[in-house]
Design a protein around this motif. Structure first.
Motif, mmCIF file in Angstrom:
data_model
loop_
_atom_site.group_PDB
_atom_site.id
_atom_site.type_symbol
_atom_site.label_atom_id
_atom_site.label_comp_id
_atom_site.label_asym_id
_atom_site.label_seq_id
_atom_site.Cartn_x
_atom_site.Cartn_y
_atom_site.Cartn_z
ATOM 1 N N GLN A 183 1.007 -1.288 -0.078
ATOM 2 C CA GLN A 183 0.010 -0.005 0.015
ATOM 3 C C GLN A 183 0.868 1.395 0.042
ATOM 4 O O GLN A 183 2.010 1.371 0.654
ATOM 5 N N ILE A 185 0.372 5.110 1.217
ATOM 6 C CA ILE A 185 -0.674 5.952 1.878
ATOM 7 C C ILE A 185 -0.031 7.174 2.044
ATOM 8 O O ILE A 185 1.233 7.369 2.526
ATOM 9 N N TYR A 193 -5.974 10.499 5.707
ATOM 10 C CA TYR A 193 -4.969 9.744 4.911
ATOM 11 C C TYR A 193 -5.576 8.983 3.705
ATOM 12 O O TYR A 193 -7.020 8.708 3.810
ATOM 13 N N THR A 195 -5.401 5.878 0.847
ATOM 14 C CA THR A 195 -4.661 4.523 0.719
ATOM 15 C C THR A 195 -4.900 4.150 -0.526
ATOM 16 O O THR A 195 -5.922 4.114 -1.179
ATOM 17 N N ASN A 197 -3.861 0.760 -3.097
ATOM 18 C CA ASN A 197 -3.410 -0.592 -3.058
ATOM 19 C C ASN A 197 -2.626 -0.742 -4.372
ATOM 20 O O ASN A 197 -2.975 -0.588 -5.522
#
Length: 217
Positions: A183, A185, A193, A195, A197
């Motif tokens: 990830q 972030i 935050y 994120t 993937n």
């Protein structure tokens, strides 16, 4: 072994197919000599698509994983970087080539010494190797523009996120085998935050996390 040919093959056959296309990252892989950070017994495997043992149950991550994470972090010359899990010092050397300064934390003193020697021999002067448990970051040197966790964690500690500056990026592999996700972030505002993937993978647990859980690999 023709080292330069092996390095070229690593970049073209392993790393570029993994969507690592940033020319600055690819150029850096030619400049920072990976073989100089590999234990002598495994030097012939320096460019292989595998994790290289460092002793004490620790490994160097596969080259394609290192390169992809480096690309996604987008390190800038003014960045202050934290790496959790120093290992051989190779990733710290890559980060240092693009950043202003790198703090790297290793919980095993023998590996910290190995990394210091490798970094000194390579002429890398803007890395501080600290010995300690970095599972919750290294707040005394923070905050940071970039944080890289060089090992997987079951869940990401909040303490790490709090050490990111606004605009800062953190790369980590989260989960437990056989399901893990790399990830990226980004701290977009105080306490907020985003994120993304990046890819599925399986990597060894961060050393301090593994030690606490009694997990062995």
């Amino acid at each position: 072994m023709n080292i330069e040919q092996a390095r070229f093959n690593m970049i073209e056959q392993q790393i570029r197919p993994w969507e690592v296309l940033d020319p600055q990252v690819l150029d850096l892989l030619f400049v920072v000599k990976r073989e100089d950070f590999v234990p002598a017994a495994y030097r012939n495997l320096a460019f292989a698509d595998l994790e290289i043992p460092l002793g004490s149950g620790q490994v160097m991550l596969a080259p394609r994983i290192e390169a992809r994470l480096l690309q996604e972090l987008g390190v800038q010359k003014t960045d202050k970087v934290l790496e959790i899990g120093t290992g051989s010092g190779y990733m710290a050397a890559l980060l240092a080539a693009r950043a202003e300064h790198v703090v790297t934390v290793e919980c095993r003193p023998e590996l910290a010494d190995f990394a210091r020697q490798n970094l000194e021999r390579a002429g890398v002067a803007n890395v501080a190797v600290e010995v300690g448990d970095g599972a919750n970051g290294w707040s005394q040197r923070g905050p940071y523009d970039v944080i890289l966790v060089s090992g997987s964690v079951p869940t990401l500690p909040d303490a790490l996120l709090k050490q990111l500056r606004v605009g800062g990026r953190l790369a980590v592999v989260v989960g437990e085998a056989p399901v893990m996700e790399a990830q990226l972030i980004t701290c977009v505002a105080d306490g907020i935050y985003n994120t993304v993937n990046l890819f599925e993978t399986v990597t060894p647990a961060l050393d301090s996390i593994a030690a606490k859980s009694g997990f062995a690999f």
